[in-house]
Design a protein around this motif. Structure first.
Motif, PDB file in Angstrom:
ATOM      1  N   LEU A  77       0.809  -1.142  -0.106  1.00 42.57           N
ATOM      2  CA  LEU A  77      -0.023   0.021  -0.155  1.00 42.57           C
ATOM      3  C   LEU A  77       0.899   1.362   0.189  1.00 42.57           C
ATOM      4  CD1 LEU A  77      -2.758   1.497   0.328  1.00 42.57           C
ATOM      5  CD2 LEU A  77      -2.604   1.275   2.813  1.00 42.57           C
ATOM      6  N   LYS A  78       1.987   1.407   0.752  1.00 36.20           N
ATOM      7  CA  LYS A  78       2.708   2.484   0.985  1.00 36.20           C
ATOM      8  C   LYS A  78       3.582   2.724  -0.384  1.00 36.20           C
ATOM      9  CE  LYS A  78       6.582   3.886   3.715  1.00 36.20           C
ATOM     10  NZ  LYS A  78       7.650   3.368   4.697  1.00 36.20           N
ATOM     11  N   TYR A  79       4.017   1.701  -0.962  1.00 33.95           N
ATOM     12  CA  TYR A  79       4.665   1.858  -2.433  1.00 33.95           C
ATOM     13  C   TYR A  79       3.696   2.206  -3.463  1.00 33.95           C
ATOM     14  CZ  TYR A  79       8.747   0.729  -5.229  1.00 33.95           C
ATOM     15  OH  TYR A  79      10.011   0.757  -5.853  1.00 33.95           O
ATOM     16  N   LEU A  80       2.410   1.680  -3.323  1.00 37.18           N
ATOM     17  CA  LEU A  80       1.547   2.336  -4.491  1.00 37.18           C
ATOM     18  C   LEU A  80       1.185   3.746  -3.943  1.00 37.18           C
ATOM     19  CD1 LEU A  80      -0.959   1.595  -6.459  1.00 37.18           C
ATOM     20  CD2 LEU A  80      -2.233   1.516  -4.343  1.00 37.18           C
ATOM     21  N   LYS A  81       1.091   4.033  -2.945  1.00 35.32           N
ATOM     22  CA  LYS A  81       0.734   5.600  -2.488  1.00 35.32           C
ATOM     23  C   LYS A  81       2.020   6.432  -2.965  1.00 35.32           C
ATOM     24  CE  LYS A  81      -2.521   5.261   1.124  1.00 35.32           C
ATOM     25  NZ  LYS A  81      -2.789   5.207   2.440  1.00 35.32           N
TER      26      LYS A  81
END
Lengths: 523, 317
Positions: B94-98
């Motif tokens: 999720l962090k990488y996507l954001k």
């Protein structure tokens, strides 16, 4: 586990050294604790076998000591010294035998049981006998070949009265389990390292610098050279049919470079680490490619293994009663040169058979052993003839050109041997060997399509040249590290920074590279 | 000077030298001030020009072992990036996507479905954790090979997150038979409630940004079961999302993986041979979706041609 793990070398090891030096007393116990924790991390529950080996040689040594001490009491009872000596010797022999049998049993079970059982099954299939021996795949304790032979050297030396059995379990345990040598050697003798380990000297600034300089040198060999060439080696040995003979030859030469750089680099790290704890480890390599012949090569390559086989197999066999008798008889028939060679060759055969087997349970390794046996035995027999030919042709054998010729010839012979050593099977080895001659085809070989680009080749050439010059300096007795350490601080630091940055920038790590697995850790 | 001060000084100067070199060796330095050294090393995608990536692959080692962005670009014309790390947790996905969608507007995002089963703290993540972190703090360790691009203008990230592995450690034939014998099952593996919630957030984030999201299970041996497939398939249905399980035998045959040659570690991950086959499969799959453009003749994407050339140099033909 590889000694080249950056985290291990530049974080864990310094922490171990710092704690070691902060302890005011009992550093030896801390070192033993480190050894056992290290082994437990890499070997887990299999540490039990290491402990059993240590315990067995320690107790057997003590027992031999006890029998020796009983001698005087027995002599008082029985006046016949020969009889008493005979009795004591018998008892000591029995203890040695039990100790060796127990540890050979471990070694055989873990390393060779599968090999022998699969061969027996093959034999059953051929005969045909309807029987299959099922042996489960067993995970061997890491470094078992190394620590078992190291332990043997202790107990055999005690038996031969070369050293006195130690009364300290800690000392024996430190000697066998020293964490830096347990995975890939070198084989040390009790008289060489045990006192240093037991005395556990504090690390001085000079020891620290010198140790890390040696470690960096090993790191350079491994990361800049061995890991770079390994891409090519992996590719060619696993798909040799898709390459021309020239490509295969490059792969085989590459493997010799990988093996030498990886193993000697590891030894640099091991010796460097030893220096951090004030332990002088024996050298395992001494510029092997400067040798004149195969015999000499093996006194410069994996020296500690060669000397182990010499001291504990070759000499005892050569000096055994049957071979001594054979020497006397053959000397009468064949003369003073060839006569003793007969028994020497028999002992040599046993040494190389065991040497091959020590490297691994496989036919490629046995072939490797036998190959070197044939080369050394032939060399021994041919030596007087070669001298005569040289004298007849007025060839000066000390001439530089003749020395270069000898080195090239030796390198070629070593390369062939290593081809059989590395090949996946004996069949592959022969196929690769014949491909070199039957499909050489240099014009159709694109060396830039075998994993390395022009930049890699340039780095390799420069690195090998650098290592060659250092080797040459060592050969001439120049101590490079001593020279470096005698320089002014800013010069020394500049050289060290440059060296470190070269390793970081030109090291073959990260995507696209295949680091060499610790080759000798498998043996 | 006391010896420990000397030693400290030596290490400090070395540290400074390494930091300076790290900056010099970073790819696409123009983005440096925007994101900082640390982020660009950990999140390699940040080295890419803004708004140039069509497809993002998020997940663990299965992603970076199986999908070759440079190869996909050369063959299918769209741009992509492997935003993956060993044993990636769903929180990091999720962090990488954001982070990724701050500078990129991808058309499609693939998420490796294994992340949904992964606990926050797991063995594989702990393994080599320090080594990975070391590379984040000293980017030179990650980008050291860029010295080969000196004098060739701006350095290019050739692999775009992919990690080449040429080793082959195939699966024996008798083991292969066992795989064919796996029986279909109606049971479902358990998905942690919390992980479901995070995955829902990933899906929502994509939908909000008008990005098509596809859950994917990349072909591998040993880590797959019908129970896992059933669980993810049900979750995907509930969230109106596509789930592409390439482990099903029909896909396995289509991809054409030869388990004796195309894996580097007994089926856990594909090697270069296998990755090419899988990239072909995924390339065709994405092309058939008709939502990505062919940039091969677009001047704006010229660095991708260079990346492909560099990739070719890196791989072992």
């Amino acid at each position: 586990m590889s000694y080249f793990n950056s985290l291990y070398l530049f974080l864990i090891l310094p922490i171990i050294v710092i704690i070691y030096n902060l302890i005011p007393k009992g550093r030896r116990y801390y070192l033993l604790f480190v050894n056992l924790v290290f082994y437990f991390i890499i070997g887990n529950k299999l540490i039990i076998y290491l402990l059993l080996t240590i315990l067995s040689v320690f107790l057997c040594g003590k027992l031999m000591n006890k029998y020796d001490n009983e001698k005087e009491t027995l002599l008082k009872k029985e006046n016949d010294r020969t009889l008493v000596n005979g009795k004591i010797k018998k008892k000591r022999k029995l203890v040695l035998l039990l100790c060796v049998l127990l540890n050979v049993g471990f070694l055989f079970t873990f390393k060779y049981l599968n090999f022998f059982s699969s061969n027996i099954n093959l034999l059953f299939e051929l005969l045909p006998i309807n029987c299959v021996i099922n042996v489960p795949q067993i995970l061997a304790p890491i470094g078992i070949s190394f620590y078992t032979l190291t332990a043997f050297s202790y107990i055999i030396d005690v038996y031969n009265n070369k050293i006195e059995a130690s009364n300290s379990f800690v000392k024996v345990a430190l000697f066998i389990s020293f964490f830096t040598q347990i995975i890939e050697g070198p084989f040390t003798r009790f008289s060489e390292t045990a006192d240093d380990l037991y005395n556990a000297k504090k690390t001085t600034y000079d020891m620290f610098c010198s140790g890390y300089e040696r470690i960096l040198y090993g790191l350079f060999k491994k990361i800049v050279v061995a890991d770079r060439v390994n891409i090519l080696v992996e590719l060619i040995f696993n798909n040799y049919t898709t390459y021309t003979g020239a490509g295969v030859l490059l792969g085989v030469i590459g493997y010799v470079i990988v093996l030498y750089m990886d193993f000697s680099g590891t030894m640099d790290v091991v010796c460097g680490t030893g220096e951090l704890f004030g332990v002088k480890m024996p050298e395992n390599f001494r510029q092997p490619f400067f040798s004149k012949n195969v015999s000499e090569f093996w006194t410069r390559w994996h020296i500690s293994l060669g000397s182990w086989f010499r001291d504990y197999i070759y000499y005892p066999l050569s000096l055994s009663k049957p071979l001594k008798k054979l020497t006397v008889k053959s000397r009468k028939v064949l003369g003073n040169h060839y006569g003793p060679l007969i028994s020497g060759t028999i002992a040599l055969f046993v040494v190389w058979f065991l040497n091959g087997l020590w490297h691994g349970a496989g036919y490629t390794f046995l072939f490797f052993g036998m190959y070197h046996f044939v080369l050394i035995a032939t060399g021994n027999f041919m030596n007087p003839i070669i001298i005569k030919i040289c004298n007849y042709l007025h060839i000066n054998r000390k001439n530089i050109f003749y020395r270069v010729f000898q080195s090239i010839k030796l390198t070629c012979l070593v390369i062939i041997g290593e081809l059989f050593f590395r090949a996946n099977t004996l069949k592959d080895a022969f196929a690769m060997f014949s491909r070199i001659f039957t499909k050489f085809n240099l014009t159709n070989t694109n060396f830039l399509e075998i994993g390395l680009d022009v930049y890699d080749y340039v780095i390799l050439l420069l690195s090998i040249l650098f290592l060659f010059v250092i080797g040459l300096m060592k050969e001439k007795g120049i101590n490079v590290r001593e020279k470096l350490n005698s320089k002014k601080t800013w010069i020394k630091w500049t050289i060290l920074y440059l060296f470190i940055l070269i390793i970081i920038i030109f090291g073959a790590y990260g995507p696209g590279y295949v680091p060499v697995d610790p080759i000798y850790a498998d043996f | 000077m006391k010896w420990y001060i000397r030693l400290f000084l030596f290490c400090f100067i070395l540290f400074c030298l390494i930091q300076v070199l790290s900056i010099l060796f970073m790819p696409n330095k123009s983005n440096l001030s925007q994101f900082g050294v640390y982020n660009k090393t950990k999140y390699e995608l940040l080295s890419e020009e803004n708004d140039t990536i069509d497809v993002i692959f998020l997940g663990d080692s299965l992603i970076y072992s199986s999908i070759i962005p440079a190869y996909l670009y050369n063959k299918y014309g769209f741009t992509s990036f492997d935003c993956a790390e060993p044993a990636q947790t769903i929180d990091n996905t999720l962090k990488y996507l954001k982070i990724a969608i701050e500078s990129q507007h991808p058309k499609v995002v693939f998420v490796e479905s294994d992340v949904i089963f992964r606990n926050k703290d797991n063995k594989i993540r702990r393994r080599n954790y320090m080594n990975r972190e070391l590379k984040n703090y000293f980017p030179i360790l990650k980008f050291h090979n860029n010295w080969k691009q000196i004098g060739q203008g701006q350095s290019v990230n050739a692999l775009k997150g992919y990690k080449i592995n040429i080793k082959t450690k195939g699966i024996r034939k008798d083991v292969l038979k066992q795989r064919e014998g796996i029986k279909n099952s109606n049971n479902k593996s358990n998905i942690i409630k919390r992980n479901k919630k995070v995955m829902q957030e990933i899906i929502d984030t994509c939908k909000k940004n008008n990005i098509k999201i596809i859950l994917i299970d990349i072909i591998n041996y040993g880590n797959w079961s019908y129970e896992r497939n059933n669980a993810v398939a049900e979750f995907a249905r509930e969230n109106d999302t596509v789930f592409l399980d390439t482990n099903l035998i029909e896909y396995e045959k289509k991809i054409g993986i030869d388990w004796s040659r195309d894996t580097k570690d007994l089926g856990k991950h594909l090697n270069l041979n296998g990755a090419k086959k899988f990239s072909d499969f995924i390339g065709e799959y994405i092309s058939e979706m008709n939502i990505v453009e062919d940039h091969r003749n677009d001047e704006k994407y010229s660095q991708w041609n260079k990346a492909y050339e560099l990739y070719l140099k890196k791989i072992l033909k």
